[in-house]
Design a protein around this motif. Structure first.
Motif, short mmCIF file in Angstrom:
data_model
loop_
_atom_site.label_atom_id
_atom_site.label_comp_id
_atom_site.label_asym_id
_atom_site.label_seq_id
_atom_site.Cartn_x
_atom_site.Cartn_y
_atom_site.Cartn_z
N GLY A 1 -34.69 -36.78 -22.74
CA GLY A 1 -34.29 -37.44 -23.99
C GLY A 1 -34.98 -36.83 -25.20
N LEU A 2 -36.26 -36.47 -25.03
CA LEU A 2 -37.03 -35.85 -26.12
C LEU A 2 -36.43 -34.51 -26.52
N MET A 3 -36.07 -33.70 -25.53
CA MET A 3 -35.48 -32.39 -25.80
C MET A 3 -34.13 -32.54 -26.51
N ALA A 4 -33.32 -33.49 -26.05
CA ALA A 4 -32.00 -33.72 -26.66
C ALA A 4 -32.15 -34.19 -28.11
N LYS A 5 -33.09 -35.10 -28.35
CA LYS A 5 -33.30 -35.64 -29.71
C LYS A 5 -33.77 -34.56 -30.67
N MET A 6 -34.68 -33.69 -30.23
CA MET A 6 -35.23 -32.66 -31.12
C MET A 6 -34.16 -31.62 -31.48
N GLU A 7 -33.25 -31.36 -30.54
CA GLU A 7 -32.13 -30.46 -30.85
C GLU A 7 -31.22 -31.09 -31.91
N LYS A 8 -30.95 -32.39 -31.76
CA LYS A 8 -30.12 -33.10 -32.73
C LYS A 8 -30.79 -33.17 -34.09
N PHE A 9 -32.13 -33.12 -34.09
CA PHE A 9 -32.90 -33.22 -35.34
C PHE A 9 -33.03 -31.86 -36.05
N GLY A 10 -32.39 -30.84 -35.52
CA GLY A 10 -32.37 -29.55 -36.22
C GLY A 10 -33.23 -28.46 -35.63
N CYS A 11 -33.88 -28.72 -34.50
CA CYS A 11 -34.69 -27.68 -33.85
C CYS A 11 -33.78 -26.86 -32.92
N PRO A 12 -33.84 -25.53 -32.98
CA PRO A 12 -32.97 -24.72 -32.13
C PRO A 12 -33.29 -24.90 -30.65
N LYS A 13 -32.29 -24.75 -29.81
CA LYS A 13 -32.44 -24.96 -28.37
C LYS A 13 -33.51 -24.04 -27.78
N ALA A 14 -33.55 -22.80 -28.24
CA ALA A 14 -34.51 -21.83 -27.70
C ALA A 14 -35.95 -22.29 -27.93
N VAL A 15 -36.22 -22.83 -29.12
CA VAL A 15 -37.58 -23.31 -29.45
C VAL A 15 -37.88 -24.60 -28.70
N THR A 16 -36.93 -25.55 -28.74
CA THR A 16 -37.13 -26.85 -28.08
C THR A 16 -37.38 -26.69 -26.59
N SER A 17 -36.56 -25.85 -25.94
CA SER A 17 -36.65 -25.66 -24.49
C SER A 17 -37.92 -24.94 -24.07
N PHE A 18 -38.57 -24.24 -25.01
CA PHE A 18 -39.83 -23.57 -24.70
C PHE A 18 -41.04 -24.44 -25.04
N VAL A 19 -41.03 -25.01 -26.24
CA VAL A 19 -42.21 -25.73 -26.75
C VAL A 19 -42.49 -27.02 -25.98
N ILE A 20 -41.45 -27.83 -25.73
CA ILE A 20 -41.69 -29.14 -25.11
C ILE A 20 -42.20 -29.02 -23.67
N PRO A 21 -41.53 -28.25 -22.78
CA PRO A 21 -42.10 -28.12 -21.42
C PRO A 21 -43.51 -27.52 -21.41
N THR A 22 -43.75 -26.54 -22.30
CA THR A 22 -45.08 -25.93 -22.38
C THR A 22 -46.09 -26.94 -22.92
N GLY A 23 -45.65 -27.77 -23.86
CA GLY A 23 -46.51 -28.81 -24.44
C GLY A 23 -46.96 -29.84 -23.43
N TYR A 24 -46.13 -30.07 -22.41
CA TYR A 24 -46.49 -31.01 -21.35
C TYR A 24 -47.69 -30.51 -20.55
N THR A 25 -47.97 -29.22 -20.67
CA THR A 25 -49.12 -28.62 -19.99
C THR A 25 -50.30 -28.44 -20.93
N PHE A 26 -50.04 -28.01 -22.17
CA PHE A 26 -51.12 -27.60 -23.07
C PHE A 26 -51.34 -28.50 -24.29
N ASN A 27 -50.42 -29.42 -24.57
CA ASN A 27 -50.53 -30.17 -25.83
C ASN A 27 -50.48 -31.68 -25.57
N LEU A 28 -51.57 -32.21 -25.03
CA LEU A 28 -51.64 -33.63 -24.71
C LEU A 28 -52.68 -34.30 -25.61
N ASP A 29 -52.26 -34.61 -26.83
CA ASP A 29 -53.18 -35.13 -27.85
C ASP A 29 -53.77 -36.49 -27.47
#
Length: 423
Positions: A276-304
């Motif tokens: 759902g997060l990936m789908a929403k960010m694409e709808k919000f104007g983020c390109p698929k290439a960036v969304t599909s890379f940043v979010i899965p990688t963030g689940y490993t490295f970006n846990l604020d």
């Protein structure tokens, strides 16, 4: 329930779960009835996450095509993640020093939880060197890593495979098309799974309230309050400032992610909101290439949220036992947490294991975490939600940094959200 949106349905499930849990507090038979329903939902979520992560990373990387461009995106993303998580750790340490959540606690009144499973994982991690952790990132058998849900190894392989598909050009297009199809199919399955979310939330919350009772919060209320206040500060001040710098608004982002945040909070599972997060960010104007890379990688490295929790919990244990940590020791603690938090992605109860490993390396008593175990679920709910907000914002920042953010698309989507709320 069709008349209500997903967020409302989950709220109803949450409320009913709390009521049922409170009524059947301490009732083992009631818990045994509810537990399978919650487990079914979590299993459904875990079933879809790995295929989505693999397909999303391969599609995003192979779709970029330009390896130099991909390298720049990867470098910028990891740099951003490291800076923001370090700020989160520093704020956690600062909050623990200002509010002293562990000072003056009578440990005789606290109920201990079982942390033996976490201790075994922490000891296994502690026995390995930093070099071993880096070696572990590279899978010796990708199918074994997929079966075990080893996220770091899966991300490494998926990135490498995506690069391979991009490099071979025309020959790689059928492979790219296949994974694009996998991704679309998995999103369809996700929509189906989400229909069960209110029932899963009802069961998970009901079991926890029935097991621990609302009264379990009282002795450690100060710790819960400090962690919650610190996380709210981080979201609205730190992430709010980053959002403003990136030309967006943190409140707008939270409004867009309303359903995902409620689901993350109630299930304490960031996996449940990945699609759902990936789908929403694409709808919000983020390109698929960036969304599909940043979010899965963030689940490993970006846990604020997890970073804030880990810093406060480590200092809390020291304070509880009357151990004073000097500034030098706290800087060491910060550096240790920076390393251990990145090496635990994909481990069950990762944040808890990170703190145990850190306490062990700092010579602090591990037994202190047993007192937190009973209320860890309450803390996990908010830290999961903060992790989700952090990764959503990271996607916007990276899209802007790459000059690929679609502002008009974002404005249209925001307007449609406002209209649906009015309706």
């Amino acid at each position: 329930m069709k008349k209500f949106g997903l967020a409302t349905q989950i709220f109803i499930g949450l409320a009913l779960g709390i009521i049922v849990g409170a009524v059947f507090y301490g009732n083992e038979s009631a818990m045994s009835i509810l537990q399978p329903m919650g487990d079914v939902f979590l299993h459904l979520i875990k079933m879809i996450v790995i295929p989505i992560v693999v397909a999303a990373l391969i599609v995003s990387i192979a779709g970029v095509g330009d390896i130099k461009k991909l390298g720049k995106l990867g470098g910028k993303t990891i740099l951003y993640f490291e800076i923001v998580t370090t700020i989160a750790l520093a704020i956690g340490l600062l909050a623990a020093n200002i509010f002293h959540p562990g000072t003056g606690i009578d440990m005789g009144n606290l109920e201990k939880g079982n942390i033996s499973t976490y201790e075994e994982t922490a000891k296994a991690s502690e026995s390995g060197s930093i070099a071993d952790k880096f070696v572990h990132i590279i899978p010796s058998n990708i199918f074994q890593s997929l079966a075990e849900g080893d996220l770091l190894a899966i991300v490494f392989f998926s990135v490498l495979f995506g690069v391979g598909v991009a490099v071979i050009g025309e020959k790689g297009k059928p492979v790219l098309n296949f994974f694009e199809g996998v991704l679309e199919a998995m999103f369809w399955i996700t929509n189906l799974v989400m229909k069960f979310a209110p029932f899963g939330v009802f069961a998970l919350i009901g079991v926890n309230v029935a097991k621990f009772g609302i009264g379990s919060l009282i002795p450690l209320g100060k710790l819960v309050l400090v962690i919650y206040v610190t996380m709210f500060f981080f979201v609205f001040i730190i992430l709010g400032a980053i959002a403003k710098f990136a030309g967006t608004n943190i409140f707008t982002l939270i409004k867009i992610l309303k359903d995902e945040l409620i689901l993350a909070f109630t299930t304490a599972s960031s996996e449940s909101v990945l699609p759902g997060l990936m789908a929403k960010m694409e709808k919000f104007g983020c390109p698929k290439a960036v969304t599909s890379f940043v979010i899965p990688t963030g689940y490993t490295f970006n846990l604020d949220g997890s970073s804030i929790y880990q810093a406060i919990a480590a200092v809390f244990v020291a304070q509880m036992y009357g151990i004073h940590l000097s500034i030098a020791e706290q800087i060491t603690l910060l550096l240790v947490l920076m390393l251990t938090s990145k090496g635990m992605a994909g481990v069950t109860g990762a944040s808890f294991v990170v703190v145990l490993t850190t306490l062990s390396s700092m010579g602090l008593p591990l037994e202190g975490m047993a007192f937190i175990a009973g209320i860890d679920r309450i803390l996990d709910m908010l830290r999961t939600s903060v992790n989700v907000i952090g990764n959503a914002l990271a996607t916007i920042v990276m899209s802007k940094w790459e000059g690929e953010f679609d502002k008009e698309k974002a404005e249209r989507y925001t307007a449609s959200i406002k209209q649906s709320d009015v309706a």
